[in-house]
Write an enzyme that holds these catalytic residues in place. Structure first.
Site, PDB file in Angstrom:
ATOM      1  N   LYS A 188     118.070  60.643 110.504  1.00  0.00           N
ATOM      2  CA  LYS A 188     119.288  61.123 111.185  1.00  0.00           C
ATOM      3  C   LYS A 188     120.513  60.517 110.499  1.00  0.00           C
ATOM      4  CE  LYS A 188     119.697  63.348 114.359  1.00  0.00           C
ATOM      5  NZ  LYS A 188     119.820  64.851 114.433  1.00  0.00           N
ATOM      6  N   THR A 222     122.731  60.733 116.818  1.00  0.00           N
ATOM      7  CA  THR A 222     122.207  59.819 117.838  1.00  0.00           C
ATOM      8  C   THR A 222     122.749  58.403 117.691  1.00  0.00           C
ATOM      9  OG1 THR A 222     120.154  58.678 118.447  1.00  0.00           O
ATOM     10  CG2 THR A 222     120.181  59.653 116.287  1.00  0.00           C
ATOM     11  N   ASP A 223     122.778  57.675 118.790  1.00  0.00           N
ATOM     12  CA  ASP A 223     123.197  56.254 118.753  1.00  0.00           C
ATOM     13  C   ASP A 223     122.198  55.415 117.946  1.00  0.00           C
ATOM     14  OD1 ASP A 223     121.087  56.335 120.607  1.00  0.00           O
ATOM     15  OD2 ASP A 223     122.190  55.318 122.207  1.00  0.00           O
ATOM     16  N   GLU A 224     120.988  55.958 117.727  1.00  0.00           N
ATOM     17  CA  GLU A 224     119.961  55.157 117.043  1.00  0.00           C
ATOM     18  C   GLU A 224     120.321  54.870 115.589  1.00  0.00           C
ATOM     19  OE1 GLU A 224     115.893  55.963 117.916  1.00  0.00           O
ATOM     20  OE2 GLU A 224     116.377  56.934 119.813  1.00  0.00           O
ATOM     21  N   TYR A 284     112.714  58.011 112.113  1.00  0.00           N
ATOM     22  CA  TYR A 284     113.546  58.993 112.841  1.00  0.00           C
ATOM     23  C   TYR A 284     115.026  58.678 112.641  1.00  0.00           C
ATOM     24  CZ  TYR A 284     116.274  60.878 116.736  1.00  0.00           C
ATOM     25  OH  TYR A 284     117.264  61.482 117.480  1.00  0.00           O
TER      26      TYR A 284
HETATM   27  N1  LIG Z   1     116.984  63.374 123.155  1.00  0.00           N
HETATM   28  C1  LIG Z   1     117.915  62.460 123.027  1.00  0.00           C
HETATM   29  O1  LIG Z   1     117.976  61.504 123.815  1.00  0.00           O
HETATM   30  C2  LIG Z   1     118.952  62.566 121.935  1.00  0.00           C
HETATM   31  C3  LIG Z   1     120.062  61.714 121.978  1.00  0.00           C
HETATM   32  C4  LIG Z   1     121.041  61.845 120.992  1.00  0.00           C
HETATM   33  C5  LIG Z   1     120.904  62.797 120.002  1.00  0.00           C
HETATM   34  N2  LIG Z   1     119.816  63.592 119.980  1.00  0.00           N
HETATM   35  C6  LIG Z   1     119.739  64.603 118.913  1.00  0.00           C
HETATM   36  O2  LIG Z   1     119.898  65.867 119.549  1.00  0.00           O
HETATM   37  C7  LIG Z   1     119.141  66.861 118.854  1.00  0.00           C
HETATM   38  C8  LIG Z   1     118.212  67.583 119.809  1.00  0.00           C
HETATM   39  O3  LIG Z   1     117.342  66.638 120.418  1.00  0.00           O
HETATM   40  P1  LIG Z   1     116.303  67.087 121.538  1.00  0.00           P
HETATM   41  O4  LIG Z   1     116.009  65.885 122.342  1.00  0.00           O
HETATM   42  O5  LIG Z   1     116.778  68.323 122.194  1.00  0.00           O
HETATM   43  O6  LIG Z   1     115.040  67.417 120.633  1.00  0.00           O
HETATM   44  P2  LIG Z   1     113.782  68.355 120.874  1.00  0.00           P
HETATM   45  O7  LIG Z   1     112.682  67.701 120.115  1.00  0.00           O
HETATM   46  O8  LIG Z   1     113.603  68.676 122.309  1.00  0.00           O
HETATM   47  O9  LIG Z   1     114.202  69.719 120.169  1.00  0.00           O
HETATM   48  C9  LIG Z   1     114.289  69.886 118.787  1.00  0.00           C
HETATM   49  C10 LIG Z   1     114.351  71.373 118.501  1.00  0.00           C
HETATM   50  O10 LIG Z   1     114.478  71.548 117.084  1.00  0.00           O
HETATM   51  C11 LIG Z   1     113.526  72.520 116.677  1.00  0.00           C
HETATM   52  N3  LIG Z   1     113.145  72.228 115.289  1.00  0.00           N
HETATM   53  C12 LIG Z   1     112.442  71.166 114.825  1.00  0.00           C
HETATM   54  N4  LIG Z   1     112.284  71.263 113.502  1.00  0.00           N
HETATM   55  C13 LIG Z   1     112.933  72.394 113.115  1.00  0.00           C
HETATM   56  C14 LIG Z   1     113.161  73.016 111.870  1.00  0.00           C
HETATM   57  N5  LIG Z   1     112.675  72.492 110.749  1.00  0.00           N
HETATM   58  N6  LIG Z   1     113.872  74.163 111.832  1.00  0.00           N
HETATM   59  C15 LIG Z   1     114.352  74.701 112.980  1.00  0.00           C
HETATM   60  N7  LIG Z   1     114.165  74.173 114.184  1.00  0.00           N
HETATM   61  C16 LIG Z   1     113.478  73.016 114.260  1.00  0.00           C
HETATM   62  C17 LIG Z   1     112.353  72.375 117.626  1.00  0.00           C
HETATM   63  O11 LIG Z   1     111.531  73.524 117.641  1.00  0.00           O
HETATM   64  C18 LIG Z   1     113.102  72.141 118.930  1.00  0.00           C
HETATM   65  O12 LIG Z   1     113.453  73.344 119.535  1.00  0.00           O
HETATM   66  C19 LIG Z   1     118.398  66.113 117.738  1.00  0.00           C
HETATM   67  O13 LIG Z   1     119.130  66.298 116.548  1.00  0.00           O
HETATM   68  C20 LIG Z   1     118.425  64.667 118.173  1.00  0.00           C
HETATM   69  O14 LIG Z   1     118.418  63.811 117.067  1.00  0.00           O
HETATM   70  C21 LIG Z   1     118.824  63.506 120.915  1.00  0.00           C
END
Ligand SMILES: NC(=O)c1ccc[n+]([C@@H]2O[C@H](COP(=O)([O-])OP(=O)(O)OC[C@H]3O[C@@H](n4cnc5c(N)ncnc54)[C@H](O)[C@@H]3O)[C@@H](O)[C@H]2O)c1
Length: 331
Positions: free
Chosen positions: A147, A119-121, A143
């Site tokens: 990451k 993530t950009d964060e 968070y």
């Molecule tokens: N949402 C955003 O804006 C954004 C932006 C950049 C990067 N990301 C990154 O992208 C990834 C997905 O983000 P998202 O928004 O889809 O998140 P989300 O919270 O919708 O989904 C996370 C998924 O991971 C699963 N999970 C959580 N803990 C787990 C574990 N211990 N073992 C197995 N599965 C597990 C959850 O059940 C869920 O299906 C993350 O790594 C996040 O840091 C998100």
């Protein structure tokens, strides 16, 4: 390609799975713990075309069972909500850091390609200009710190063990299937219900919005063409203040601005995120959906898919909402 997609039942992971089946014909295994944010419903249209393993990435036995006959691991699995990381950081340390370590070990033992979704964060806040992959890492929340720790561990496996790793850092994603605690679905669902729209602080925080399918394409470019050991930023085409995002949602749902309610700011709330994505663009990636189009598509999707979100707006989510905002959610 035979892919293990960890966290594939979440918002971005499920979009990625759909995209890989449709556009690349991959053989996909999903490993997911199914936390509150992970739901089989997110994979409802593709569940018969994948192998699904219910388990945690921090559990070596579950990872060992899931990784069989895979060529690459793409890790989306994470605890992802900044507010929850402030009230309870432990789960973030276990999943985001310990879990990443277990996956890296599985990849190392088998010589697999490894992509970490980040993530950009991790860069913290920037007042002007944009972060490049060389910008210092200055995370502000538990968070983003976890990451960031995971990213550093991934890099260490490239340098120490020669593992073929790639990190892809996305800016704020939005689109279908996003859990309603996050800004855009929260505002859309509250607006549809005619409920108040809680905006942190003065609402002037700026985010670099990326339509979720564009992130899926970006990760695919990093997987296919990224050099081992490298990091690629994947930033959206538009920057927008939160308050403008909220006003656009009000306009698309036909509601009045009077629903906006300013609430106490989040502690350590980053003011602005902005990513320079020239490195990923040089691999051929470009975002296809601008914010104007993406937000209209997203509002339409939530309006037409009450079957998906109605069951969420009960139980855990209602309790979380009431605890966090100090008031009940309108049904
Ligand atoms: N949402 C955003 O804006 C954004 C932006 C950049 C990067 N990301 C990154 O992208 C990834 C997905 O983000 P998202 O928004 O889809 O998140 P989300 O919270 O919708 O989904 C996370 C998924 O991971 C699963 N999970 C959580 N803990 C787990 C574990 N211990 N073992 C197995 N599965 C597990 C959850 O059940 C869920 O299906 C993350 O790594 C996040 O840091 C998100």
């Amino acid at each position: 390609m035979r892919l293990l997609v960890c966290g594939g039942a979440g918002f971005i992971g499920s979009t990625f799975v759909r995209l890989r089946l449709r556009e690349y014909g991959d053989d996909v295994t999903v490993l997911d713990k199914l936390t509150y944010a992970g739901r089989r419903e997110n994979l409802h249209d593709v569940i018969d075309n994948i192998r699904f393993v219910h388990g945690a990435i921090e559990d070596p036995a579950a990872v060992g069972a899931a990784v069989i006959e895979c060529d690459a691991i793409v890790n989306f699995a994470a605890e992802t909500h900044v507010d929850r990381s402030i009230s309870g950081p432990e789960a973030f340390i276990i999943t985001n850091m310990q879990g990443t370590h277990v996956l890296l070990e599985a990849a190392r033992e088998r010589g697999l390609r490894y992509v970490q979704v980040s993530t950009d964060e991790v860069y913290g806040s920037i007042d002007s200009g944009s972060f490049t992959e060389f910008s210092p890492l200055q995370p502000s929340s538990p968070y983003s710190a976890t990451k960031c720790g995971a990213d550093l561990l991934v890099s260490s496996y490239y340098h120490t063990y020669g593992l073929s790793t790639t990190i892809c850092r996305g800016s704020n994603n939005y689109g279908p299937y996003q859990y309603p605690e996050k800004l855009i679905p929260l505002m859309i669902l509250n607006a549809l219900a005619g409920d108040h729209l809680p905006v942190y602080g003065d609402g002037r925080n700026v985010r670099n919005w990326l339509y979720v399918e564009d992130f899926g394409h970006g990760i695919s470019y990093a997987l296919a063409h990224g050099a081992p050991g490298e990091t690629y930023n994947c930033g959206g085409p538009d920057e927008c203040e939160n308050i403008d995002v909220v006003r656009q949602i009000l306009s698309l749902t036909g509601r009045e601005d009077s629903l906006i309610e300013y609430v106490k700011d989040r502690p350590g709330h980053d003011r602005r995120y902005s990513l320079a994505s020239d490195k990923l663009r040089a691999l051929g990636w470009t975002p296809r959906v601008d914010f104007h189009e993406g937000i209209a598509r997203t509002v339409d999707w939530y309006r037409s898919n009450a079957w998906w979100w109605e069951p969420i707006r009960t139980g855990e989510y209602l309790e979380y909402y009431e605890r966090h905002y100090g008031r009940a959610l309108k049904p």
